[in-house]
Design a protein around this motif. Structure first.
Motif, PDB file in Angstrom:
ATOM      1  N   ALA A  13      -0.461  84.964  -0.113  1.00 59.36           N
ATOM      2  CA  ALA A  13      -1.168  85.658  -1.215  1.00 59.36           C
ATOM      3  C   ALA A  13      -0.532  87.267  -0.702  1.00 59.36           C
ATOM      4  N   SER A  14       0.628  87.420  -1.473  1.00 54.01           N
ATOM      5  CA  SER A  14       1.357  88.767  -1.203  1.00 54.01           C
ATOM      6  C   SER A  14       0.600  89.775  -2.047  1.00 54.01           C
ATOM      7  N   ARG A  15      -0.274  89.472  -3.223  1.00 59.99           N
ATOM      8  CA  ARG A  15      -0.873  90.568  -3.889  1.00 59.99           C
ATOM      9  C   ARG A  15      -2.444  90.264  -3.632  1.00 59.99           C
ATOM     10  N   ILE A  16      -3.251  91.410  -3.335  1.00 66.58           N
ATOM     11  CA  ILE A  16      -4.706  91.211  -3.458  1.00 66.58           C
ATOM     12  C   ILE A  16      -5.053  92.180  -4.404  1.00 66.58           C
ATOM     13  N   LEU A  17      -5.888  91.495  -5.517  1.00 67.67           N
ATOM     14  CA  LEU A  17      -6.320  92.216  -6.494  1.00 67.67           C
ATOM     15  C   LEU A  17      -7.942  92.688  -6.326  1.00 67.67           C
ATOM     16  N   ALA A  36      -7.756  91.941 -14.499  1.00 67.67           N
ATOM     17  CA  ALA A  36      -7.400  90.943 -13.173  1.00 67.67           C
ATOM     18  C   ALA A  36      -6.484  89.989 -13.636  1.00 67.67           C
ATOM     19  N   LEU A  37      -6.888  89.258 -14.676  1.00 72.69           N
ATOM     20  CA  LEU A  37      -6.051  88.287 -15.317  1.00 72.69           C
ATOM     21  C   LEU A  37      -4.799  88.425 -15.782  1.00 72.69           C
ATOM     22  N   ALA A  38      -4.797  89.672 -16.397  1.00 76.59           N
ATOM     23  CA  ALA A  38      -3.531  90.153 -16.799  1.00 76.59           C
ATOM     24  C   ALA A  38      -2.437  90.544 -15.787  1.00 76.59           C
TER      25      ALA A  38
END
Ligand code: NAD
Length: 486
Positions: free
Chosen positions: A292-296, A405-407
């Protein structure tokens, strides 16, 4: 001076049940990422070795292996699983030396390999065809048959798990396999071949040819005697594999890279989420396809998440794999350079480093260590939020509302895995359905491995599915039989 890594000779290829030197007699050095020392030599297999391996696999299909009943195949796989369990500590040690993976993480991989072998051993005699209500005077049915000779090209980051899910499923369906492990790490692939022989797997059902990607790998993917290719690795090489397969019109399963996101909504249970947010970024030093290299993070809880993750980052212990700390080295000098390049982008671009783990002064100077780094306030379009870094670097991105978030989550070329953290059940389902990826985890990440759960990507993360029962369909061909009678 070479240090004995394994209690066996690591330099031959395994073809037709025999260990022998590579056809050209050449070897490649194997390096220990924890200190840069030479671990030993592995075979530098080439086209002639691949040719022999494909021939041996074909002979196995026409001989003892092809003659085994499905239940007997299952029994051999189960025996292999038992042997893997018995040798789990030694397999973990080999992986630690070879991959730089902390011992405990290597042991988890060995247990997962055993579990794949158990699962696929049990499934071998449970894949069934159908009868089809066709026209009067006919009985129509379907048969699930092995493709034949299957090629398995695997990377260095999770050799045991990837061999388990791909070779395990292929053998369960009665295929004969040619395995090309990665040149950076192939000790556990060789150990796996020894275990297969010990368990009584008929000669030629599994052949292992280490070597360079451009040589042994390219020869294998282009070989006209191959009936299916399972490739796990980078998107760039995946494209080459697909082109090679197209020439021979063989099906391909591609498990490629990712830029997976975990989405944290403001109503999430942060205590529950926190370990998953960090572990999924630093496990195996971030060299995980589904990292999980991106945490939104929804803006209302952004600062809290940054500060709590930063606290965990500062406490991370980095060190040699055999010390079994939180984070080991990355695999190679080359990977170290790539990850350092991304960190340079962070520093020169003025991005906010929320925390970086300390690299102790006592680290072996020849090791490939990178300080795990948490970067906050990252723009979703920035290169570190778009490209697969394959190192312990996570980007934190703030969002406002579900649509944004989805985008952002869907806004990369990849689509492998995603995580959703929320207490709102409707939102969890809504978001899960709108994420463009192959797996979604709600209020967890990874489900503890999930041997039973189909896995794979969309977009540049690949196509086809491994793991679970689904893998067995990909690794078999469906034949329809229509019988005319009165
Ligand atoms: P890589 O593509 O460089 O190498 C993977 C394998 O392909 C190795 O065995 C290599 O020798 C072989 N290879 C290289 N060039 C080849 C060629 N021209 N022809 C045939 N074979 C060739 O990948 P890597 O750097 O070893 O692994 C990291 C990548 O793997 C990352 O992108 C990661 O996300 C991906 N990966 C994906 C999954 C998944 O399940 N989706 C799992 C693990 C790793």
């Amino acid at each position: 001076m070479a240090r004995a890594a394994a209690a066996f000779d690591t330099s031959p290829v395994f073809v037709g049940g025999h260990w022998r030197r590579a056809a050209g007699g050449r070897t490649l050095p194997l390096t220990n990422p924890s200190d840069g020392s030479l671990l030993g030599e592995i075979a530098r297999g080439e086209a002639a070795d691949i040719d022999d391996a494909v021939r041996a696999a074909r002979a196995a299909l026409e001989g003892d292996w092809g003659a085994l009943a499905a239940a007997e195949r299952g029994r051999v796989l189960a025996k292999m699983g038992t042997l893997v369990l018995e040798q789990a500590d030694e397999l973990a040690r080999l992986e630690a030396l070879d991959v730089g993976k902390p011992l405990g993480q290597g042991r988890t991989d060995a247990l997962a390999l055993a579990r794949y072998l158990e699962f696929y051993g049990g499934a071998a005699d449970k894949v069934m065809g159908q009868t089809i209500p066709y026209a009067n005077g006919y009985t129509a049915l379907t048969l699930r048959e092995p493709h034949g000779v299957t090629a398995h090209i695997v990377p260095w980051n999770y050799p045991m798990q990837i061999i388990g899910r791909s070779v395990g499923a292929a053998l369960a369906m009665g295929n004969a396999c040619v395995l090309k492990p990665a040149e950076e790490a192939c000790l556990t692939a060789l150990a796996f071949a020894r275990i297969a022989a010990q368990a009584g797997l008929p000669a030629g059902a599994l052949n292992v040819v280490p070597g360079r990607g451009e040589e042994a790998g390219a020869a294998l993917s282009a070989h006209p005697g191959i009936d299916h290719i399972s490739f796990t690795g980078s998107a760039a090489v995946g494209t080459l594999i697909q082109a090679a397969a197209a020439k021979n019109a063989v099906p391909v399963t591609l498990e490629l890279g990712g830029k997976s996101a975990q989405i944290v909504f403001a109503d999430a249970d942060l205590d529950q989420a926190l370990p998953f947010l960090v572990n999924a970024g630093i496990q195996n030093a971030g060299q995980t396809c589904s990292a999980a290299s991106r945490i939104l993070v929804e803006r209302a809880v952004f600062d809290e998440v940054v500060s709590r993750m930063a606290g965990r980052y500062r406490a991370l212990r980095v060190g040699p794999a055999l010390d079994d700390l939180d984070v080991g080295p990355v695999i190679s000098r080359r990977q170290h350079k790539i990850v350092s390049g991304y960190l340079d982008l962070v520093h020169t671009g003025g991005l906010r480093v929320a925390a970086a783990a300390a690299l102790p002064a006592t680290l072996p100077p020849g090791g490939y260590y990178v300080a795990p780094t948490l970067v906050a306030d990252v723009d979703a379009g920035h290169r570190i939020a778009q490209e697969e870094i394959f190192g312990p670097v996570q980007a934190l991105i703030a969002f406002d509302g579900e649509a944004q978030a989805l985008a952002i989550a869907n806004g990369t070329p990849y689509g492998l895995v995603a995580g959703v953290w929320t207490r709102d059940g409707s939102r969890a389902l809504r978001v899960a359905r709108r994420l463009r990826c192959g797996q979604v985890f709600v209020n967890n990440y990874g489900a503890g491995g999930g041997v039973e759960l189909p896995f794979g990507g969309v977009k540049h993360s690949g196509h086809g599915r491994e793991k679970g029962f689904e893998a067995l369909y990909g690794l078999s061909a469906l034949k329809t039989v229509a019988i005319k009678h009165d």
